[in-house]
Write an enzyme that holds these catalytic residues in place. Structure first.
Site, PDB file in Angstrom:
ATOM      1  N   ARG A 104      23.997  55.651  33.339  1.00  0.00           N
ATOM      2  CA  ARG A 104      23.936  54.594  34.355  1.00  0.00           C
ATOM      3  C   ARG A 104      23.278  53.397  33.673  1.00  0.00           C
ATOM      4  NH1 ARG A 104      23.844  54.659  40.132  1.00  0.00           N
ATOM      5  NH2 ARG A 104      22.846  52.821  41.006  1.00  0.00           N
ATOM      6  N   HIS A 131      32.154  51.480  38.787  1.00  0.00           N
ATOM      7  CA  HIS A 131      31.441  52.683  39.229  1.00  0.00           C
ATOM      8  C   HIS A 131      32.474  53.778  39.509  1.00  0.00           C
ATOM      9  CE1 HIS A 131      28.346  55.168  40.640  1.00  0.00           C
ATOM     10  NE2 HIS A 131      27.841  54.450  41.628  1.00  0.00           N
ATOM     11  N   GLN A 134      31.714  57.027  41.598  1.00  0.00           N
ATOM     12  CA  GLN A 134      31.588  56.766  43.030  1.00  0.00           C
ATOM     13  C   GLN A 134      32.950  56.797  43.720  1.00  0.00           C
ATOM     14  OE1 GLN A 134      28.760  55.962  45.209  1.00  0.00           O
ATOM     15  NE2 GLN A 134      30.418  56.352  46.663  1.00  0.00           N
ATOM     16  N   ASP A 229      29.477  46.829  50.813  1.00  0.00           N
ATOM     17  CA  ASP A 229      28.454  47.099  49.801  1.00  0.00           C
ATOM     18  C   ASP A 229      27.478  45.931  49.819  1.00  0.00           C
ATOM     19  OD1 ASP A 229      27.066  48.194  47.675  1.00  0.00           O
ATOM     20  OD2 ASP A 229      28.575  47.731  46.157  1.00  0.00           O
ATOM     21  N   CYS A 270      28.687  52.774  49.906  1.00  0.00           N
ATOM     22  CA  CYS A 270      28.233  53.635  48.807  1.00  0.00           C
ATOM     23  C   CYS A 270      26.737  53.899  48.850  1.00  0.00           C
ATOM     24  CB  CYS A 270      28.641  53.026  47.472  1.00  0.00           C
ATOM     25  SG  CYS A 270      28.041  51.346  47.236  1.00  0.00           S
ATOM     26  N   ARG A 298      29.232  62.886  46.903  1.00  0.00           N
ATOM     27  CA  ARG A 298      28.879  62.573  45.518  1.00  0.00           C
ATOM     28  C   ARG A 298      28.557  63.862  44.762  1.00  0.00           C
ATOM     29  NH1 ARG A 298      27.056  57.710  43.580  1.00  0.00           N
ATOM     30  NH2 ARG A 298      27.183  58.804  41.581  1.00  0.00           N
TER      31      ARG A 298
END
Length: 338
Positions: A104, A131, A134, A229, A270, A298
């Site tokens: 990350r 991402h 995700q 988001d 998310c 996830r």
């Protein structure tokens, strides 16, 4: 076996992406019955973080543990990542000691640079560009909540808000899978031309579609899923007043906007969410919200990805070979130490 990294969804065919999602589905089904198979027994995942995370950290660590492996958390500043040691050297060393790496990173170039010299799979856990882990979870969640009578290629997915790393990834995967993607945002914050070119190429292959509009009501009118988001990311804090002014109130996902969508539309985020900013509490906690199903998924998606990329590469020695080596070592120790 050919080494594959998971850095961009557009590096994979529709069939390969669906295989990742089907792996996720099968493992989740096993998990629901308390039967998660130890497919990665003895394997080690290195988790490299340049910034803290809730869902990415927990989902990957729990996933690897429940699959029978081990996860090593390398927190921000704990290892040399392009500082005091080249990125390539770090990648080569970690590759010698682990079976898979999740990164990350603040900058996309960190992940691509690391992967260039890694000799084990590298999974992109988020960068400033995209991402992908995700959105594998997101499409899986959509498939669990599809309106009756629809199939994947019928789904209309609308993203309301800034052109974030999640927006780009959602745009790429939906168009790759033949779905229909809409980005609703003020012109200044819409998906850039480079993203649109990738989406166009995807649509030529898949039959999907995408559109971009600055009319939020138009954006949600046919939506099966409305996704939002944060309106700013790391390093954009000085732009917050300008961004709030651009997005508020028209692009906030509130009950007024939700009522402009079909009654069956589901709301996604998310997380973490700035409640009362990009979406209201009333929407995020409504029956149409699936944000916590999405968050839980996830975990299942990370299991699916880890198995997809790592399981085919693991050595599986016979019981006879294992017994042989154990016996040799025990014989040596007994002669020398007792």
């Amino acid at each position: 076996m050919t080494l594959k990294h998971f850095i961009h969804t557009y590096d994979f065919s529709k069939e390969e992406l669906l295989d990742m999602i089907e792996t996720t589905r099968l493992i989740k089904e096993a998990d629901r019955q308390g039967c998660t198979p130890h497919l990665l027994e003895g394997a080690t995942l290195a988790m490299i973080f340049e910034e803290p995370s809730t869902r990415t950290r927990i989902s990957f660590e729990v996933a690897m543990t429940e699959l029978g492996g081990h996860a090593l958390y390398l927190k921000p500043g704990e290892i040399h990542l392009g500082a005091r040691e080249s990125l390539g050297d770090t990648a080569k060393v970690i590759s010698r000691m682990t079976d898979v790496v999740m990164i990350r990173a603040l900058k996309h170039e960190t992940v691509t640079g690391f992967a260039k010299d890694a000799t084990v799979p590298v999974l992109n856990g988020l960068t400033d560009y995209n991402h992908p882990t995700q959105v594998i979870c997101d499409v899986f969640t959509m498939m669990e909540h599809m309106p009756a009578g629809k199939k994947l290629e019928d789904l209309n997915v609308t993203f309301i808000g800034d052109a974030t790393n999640v927006c780009s990834s959602l745009m790429f995967i939906t168009t790759r899978l033949g779905m229909h993607f809409t980005h609703g945002a003020p012109k200044k914050y819409q998906a850039p031309e480079a993203w649109q070119k990738i989406a166009e190429e995807n649509c030529k292959l898949s039959g999907g579609s995408f559109r971009i509009t600055d009319n939020p009501v138009e954006a949600v009118k046919d939506a099966d899923f409305i996704y939002t988001d944060l309106w700013w990311w790391v390093g954009q804090e000085d732009e917050i007043p300008e961004r709030r002014a651009a997005f508020m109130p028209d692009y906030q996902v509130n009950m007024d906007l939700l009522k402009k969508a079909p009654a069956t539309a589901k709301v996604m985020h998310c997380l973490p969410a700035s409640r009362g900013v990009e979406a209201t509490d009333e929407v995020l906690d409504s029956p149409q919200s699936i944000i916590f199903d999405q968050a839980e998924n996830r975990l299942h998606a990370e299991k699916g990805l880890l198995v997809y990329f790592v399981y085919p590469r693991l050595k599986r020695p016979s019981e006879a070979l294992k017994a042989f080596h154990q016996g040799r070592i025990e014989d040596f120790l007994e002669k020398k130490l007792f």
